[in-house]
Design an enzyme around this catalytic site. Structure first.
Site: not given
Ligand code: AMP
Length: 280
Positions: A176, A34, A37, A153
């Site tokens: 985003v 999406h 990414h 992460q």
């Protein structure tokens, strides 16, 4: 655009780029791409000669009861998006190549993997760091791009990269969001209409926290309570955690200061969503 499935071929591709003095930008993903990414891909494209996107739904980072088998897999659409964004290579290895029979080696970043998401997903980050370490060795990027969406992460990967001396830079890019604030996630497709509506409370709660901090509230308990109350007003929401931590060791802070992470995980129905903001 090339699609490389074999590890040997990927290793060869990367050595050829190194020999030609080309820089490699790398975006690791689990696919179902999406705009979140793609923001990483676009940045990688600006800063490198060659961009490699990996698409690998990594079994090692899913717990037994989690959604490994139903995780969205849409290679056709992902290929199209990568092509449109001028990705040079999609690395698309198989599970049996990444974890062949007899596979025994894991990478873990101690302590940082126990807090926040690590508490409700024990073993998850060990799976993430293992696969990312393998991908770094196979792709040998100059810069690897991660999203702030997965704040813990990103912090863990940065630590692993430093501790294991991987010769590359980690860049972490902003979250985003959809127009009403829901962070884009491949898992949003699991939400029904009501759950998706309720999920807007994540961003609302984070904004509320930020507003309280701006107005001078510095007690994390007060802020967490306000966030909790807002989220609990949504029928389909069930809080996993809301934490306010330091950004280096991920330890809960006693008083809110400039460099804090406000992170949360909330179930909407069966779908667990995460979101966060950094105060700085
Ligand atoms: P995933 O495919 O979910 O493993 O995500 C691959 C990369 O994309 C990770 O570094 C994520 O943090 C990043 N990412 C996922 N969602 C977003 C988003 N909404 N905004 C920015 N980056 C994201």
């Amino acid at each position: 655009m090339r699609i490389i499935r074999s590890i040997e071929e990927m290793l060869e591709f990367s050595s050829v780029q190194k020999r030609k003095n080309k820089t490699i930008g790398f975006v690791p993903t689990m696919g179902a791409l999406h705009l979140g990414h793609l923001s990483l891909v676009r940045q990688a494209k600006k800063e490198n000669d060659v961009v490699v996107v990996s698409i690998f739904v990594n079994p090692a980072q899913f717990l037994k009861n989690e959604d490994f088998s139903k995780y969205p897999r849409v290679l056709g659409k992902d290929k199209e998006l990568c092509n449109q964004n001028k990705v040079d290579v999609i690395f698309y290895p198989s599970c049996s190549d990444m974890y062949p029979k007899g596979y025994k080696t894991y990478v873990a970043v101690e302590d940082l993997d126990k807090y926040l998401c690590g508490q409700s997903r024990p073993g998850h980050f060990r799976g993430v760091t293992t696969v990312v370490a393998k991908l770094f060795n196979i792709i040998r990027p100059d810069i690897a791009y991660f999203g702030q969406k997965d704040a813990q992460q990103a912090i863990i990967i940065k630590r692993m990269t430093r501790d294991l001396n991987f010769p590359l830079k980690i860049k972490v890019l902003p979250i985003v969001r959809e127009s009403q604030g829901l962070a884009l996630s491949s898992r949003n497709v699991y939400l029904n209409k009501k759950e998706k509506e309720d999920a807007l409370c994540l961003w609302q709660a984070l904004k509320l926290a930020s507003k309280l901090v701006d107005s001078g509230v510095s007690d994390p308990k007060k802020i967490k309570l306000a966030m909790r109350t807002l989220i609990n007003s949504k029928k389909t929401a069930r809080i996993d955690y809301i934490e306010i931590t330091s950004i280096d060791e991920l330890l809960p802070v006693k008083k809110i200061s400039k460099n804090c992470l406000i992170a949360l995980a909330v179930y909407f129905g069966k779908t667990r969503l995460i979101d966060n903001i950094m105060l700085n």
